[in-house]
Enzyme design. Sequence first.
Site, PDB file in Angstrom:
ATOM      1  CB  THR A 215      -0.794   0.063   1.122  1.00  0.00           C
ATOM      2  OG1 THR A 215      -0.149  -0.075   2.359  1.00  0.00           O
ATOM      3  CG2 THR A 215      -2.007  -1.074   1.283  1.00  0.00           C
TER       4      THR A 215
ATOM      5  NE  ARG B 247       3.382   7.416  -3.560  1.00  0.00           N
ATOM      6  CZ  ARG B 247       2.408   7.628  -2.951  1.00  0.00           C
ATOM      7  NH1 ARG B 247       1.555   6.544  -2.316  1.00  0.00           N
ATOM      8  NH2 ARG B 247       2.222   8.897  -2.200  1.00  0.00           N
TER       9      ARG B 247
ATOM     10  CD  GLU C 218      -0.528   4.434  -8.393  1.00  0.00           C
ATOM     11  OE1 GLU C 218      -0.470   3.161  -8.182  1.00  0.00           O
ATOM     12  OE2 GLU C 218      -0.912   5.179  -7.882  1.00  0.00           O
TER      13      GLU C 218
ATOM     14  CG  HIS D  29      -2.993   5.314  -4.722  1.00  0.00           C
ATOM     15  ND1 HIS D  29      -1.810   5.707  -5.462  1.00  0.00           N
ATOM     16  CD2 HIS D  29      -2.966   5.766  -3.513  1.00  0.00           C
ATOM     17  CE1 HIS D  29      -1.128   6.317  -4.366  1.00  0.00           C
ATOM     18  NE2 HIS D  29      -1.884   6.325  -3.311  1.00  0.00           N
TER      19      HIS D  29
HETATM   20  P1  NAI Z   1       6.335   8.050   7.166  1.00  0.00           P
HETATM   21  O1  NAI Z   1       7.303   9.043   6.726  1.00  0.00           O
HETATM   22  O2  NAI Z   1       5.703   8.297   8.359  1.00  0.00           O
HETATM   23  O3  NAI Z   1       7.392   6.644   7.314  1.00  0.00           O
HETATM   24  C1  NAI Z   1       7.767   6.234   6.386  1.00  0.00           C
HETATM   25  C2  NAI Z   1       8.935   5.271   7.032  1.00  0.00           C
HETATM   26  O4  NAI Z   1       9.865   4.772   6.072  1.00  0.00           O
HETATM   27  C3  NAI Z   1       9.976   6.147   7.800  1.00  0.00           C
HETATM   28  O5  NAI Z   1       9.935   5.717   9.302  1.00  0.00           O
HETATM   29  C4  NAI Z   1      11.193   6.122   7.278  1.00  0.00           C
HETATM   30  O6  NAI Z   1      12.326   6.094   8.076  1.00  0.00           O
HETATM   31  C5  NAI Z   1      11.173   4.744   6.407  1.00  0.00           C
HETATM   32  N1  NAI Z   1      12.091   4.811   5.287  1.00  0.00           N
HETATM   33  C6  NAI Z   1      12.517   5.526   4.263  1.00  0.00           C
HETATM   34  N2  NAI Z   1      13.431   5.151   3.687  1.00  0.00           N
HETATM   35  C7  NAI Z   1      13.594   4.022   3.767  1.00  0.00           C
HETATM   36  C8  NAI Z   1      14.143   2.944   3.403  1.00  0.00           C
HETATM   37  N3  NAI Z   1      14.708   2.989   2.103  1.00  0.00           N
HETATM   38  N4  NAI Z   1      14.153   1.488   3.989  1.00  0.00           N
HETATM   39  C9  NAI Z   1      13.434   1.283   5.039  1.00  0.00           C
HETATM   40  N5  NAI Z   1      12.672   2.183   5.496  1.00  0.00           N
HETATM   41  C10 NAI Z   1      12.630   3.437   4.977  1.00  0.00           C
HETATM   42  O7  NAI Z   1       5.581   7.736   5.979  1.00  0.00           O
HETATM   43  P2  NAI Z   1       3.942   7.189   6.049  1.00  0.00           P
HETATM   44  O8  NAI Z   1       2.852   8.051   6.536  1.00  0.00           O
HETATM   45  O9  NAI Z   1       3.950   5.854   7.064  1.00  0.00           O
HETATM   46  O10 NAI Z   1       3.628   6.717   4.850  1.00  0.00           O
HETATM   47  C11 NAI Z   1       4.254   5.730   4.067  1.00  0.00           C
HETATM   48  C12 NAI Z   1       4.185   5.500   2.615  1.00  0.00           C
HETATM   49  O11 NAI Z   1       2.930   5.115   2.446  1.00  0.00           O
HETATM   50  C13 NAI Z   1       4.012   7.039   2.089  1.00  0.00           C
HETATM   51  O12 NAI Z   1       5.316   7.487   1.642  1.00  0.00           O
HETATM   52  C14 NAI Z   1       3.270   6.867   0.713  1.00  0.00           C
HETATM   53  O13 NAI Z   1       4.192   6.395  -0.193  1.00  0.00           O
HETATM   54  C15 NAI Z   1       2.508   5.560   1.156  1.00  0.00           C
HETATM   55  N6  NAI Z   1       1.032   6.084   1.431  1.00  0.00           N
HETATM   56  C16 NAI Z   1       0.191   5.471   0.538  1.00  0.00           C
HETATM   57  C17 NAI Z   1      -1.131   5.822   0.632  1.00  0.00           C
HETATM   58  C18 NAI Z   1      -2.256   4.789  -0.006  1.00  0.00           C
HETATM   59  O14 NAI Z   1      -3.535   5.549  -0.462  1.00  0.00           O
HETATM   60  N7  NAI Z   1      -2.073   3.766  -0.436  1.00  0.00           N
HETATM   61  C19 NAI Z   1      -1.705   6.944   1.507  1.00  0.00           C
HETATM   62  C20 NAI Z   1      -0.520   7.468   2.162  1.00  0.00           C
HETATM   63  C21 NAI Z   1       0.724   6.933   2.046  1.00  0.00           C
END
Ligand code: NAI
Length: 320
Positions: free
Chosen positions: A229, A231, A260, A291
């Site tokens: 869920t 990217r 997408e 999405h």
């Molecule tokens: P967040 O920024 O709170 O958490 C992302 C985490 O990923 C952070 O703890 C970060 O340290 C970690 N991270 C970054 N690079 C990394 C790597 N190379 N390896 C391992 N961990 C890594 O973001 P949140 O709010 O948890 O969202 C996560 C992702 O979910 C977003 O970036 C977005 O792409 C996706 N998303 C999808 C949605 C959907 O409708 N399908 C809706 C909202 C977010």
Amino acid sequence: MKILIFDTDATVREVFGRELGEHELLFIEEPVNRDALLLHSDADVVSVFVSSRLTREDIQLLPNLRAVVARSSGIDHIDSEFLKEKGIALNTVPRYGAHTVAEYTFALLLALTRRVPESLTHMNAGVFEKAPELEGDDLYGKTIGVIGTGAIGANVVTRAKAFGMKVLMYDLFPNTALESDEARYTALDEIYAESDIITLHAPGTPETHHLLNTAAFAKMKQGVVIVNTARGELIETEALLQALRSGKVSRAALDVLEGERELREGGENSTVHALIKEFVQGSKRVILMPHIAFFTREAYHEILRISVANVHEFVKKSIK
Ligand code: NAI
């Protein structure tokens, strides 16, 4: 102030219209496109959703642009480096109910493990008896690998614990508050080797591009279940297709797909089409969603509320 708002629906028009009525608002239903940018090249602010891509070329068409209001947490669809270079503000919605996406992660996972699509196909065909192929798997006692334990990942971890699962976590910046008898941080290789289920919650960045590729799938347990869920670009779709064909991956649920946006615009992608033909049609082990993990009434209104506040904040700052 002239605000160009792309990817709009009735809710966006209603909320923005009500809250930002003092500005000149231009609602465009489609994602960012050259025609609209040329027509409204004097815009001061642009607001986009993840269905748009905002490239350097797009930004260059707007000489007055001073702020981009992204109605999302992810910004992988926006050339943020170029915005920084030009001194254009970029506002996002960093938090809007991480539980929403976490709940959806479990909706997808349970749909896979309890054979919901297969059961619906069965019932829709008028077959009212249970069939052997509808036998599911418990989550209780299974090991789930959570990659990315930020806002959403952390909510997935707490829910996984409630299901009685063992949790393996990976993040560049571990959150020790999540550690317990049932949950610990480890290296990616151990997550691949030990997890029955792997769920992705890291952002789309150059480092996470094709994180799950042929080499990663090779390290996983036979029959692993994959949920994405985050990217689409985190998974090499061709490698996933091969892993599904070989049975290495038993089931997969993808709310996000590689490329997408292009697909939405009618683009061809032979790998995705093969995935749909071989596995999605007829409910054979794969679920694809458009999405919508974020898309609940509560979360959507929160996104719009914060986006409106971001515009107000920008206006306030620029008047000072
Ligand atoms: P967040 O920024 O709170 O958490 C992302 C985490 O990923 C952070 O703890 C970060 O340290 C970690 N991270 C970054 N690079 C990394 C790597 N190379 N390896 C391992 N961990 C890594 O973001 P949140 O709010 O948890 O969202 C996560 C992702 O979910 C977003 O970036 C977005 O792409 C996706 N998303 C999808 C949605 C959907 O409708 N399908 C809706 C909202 C977010």
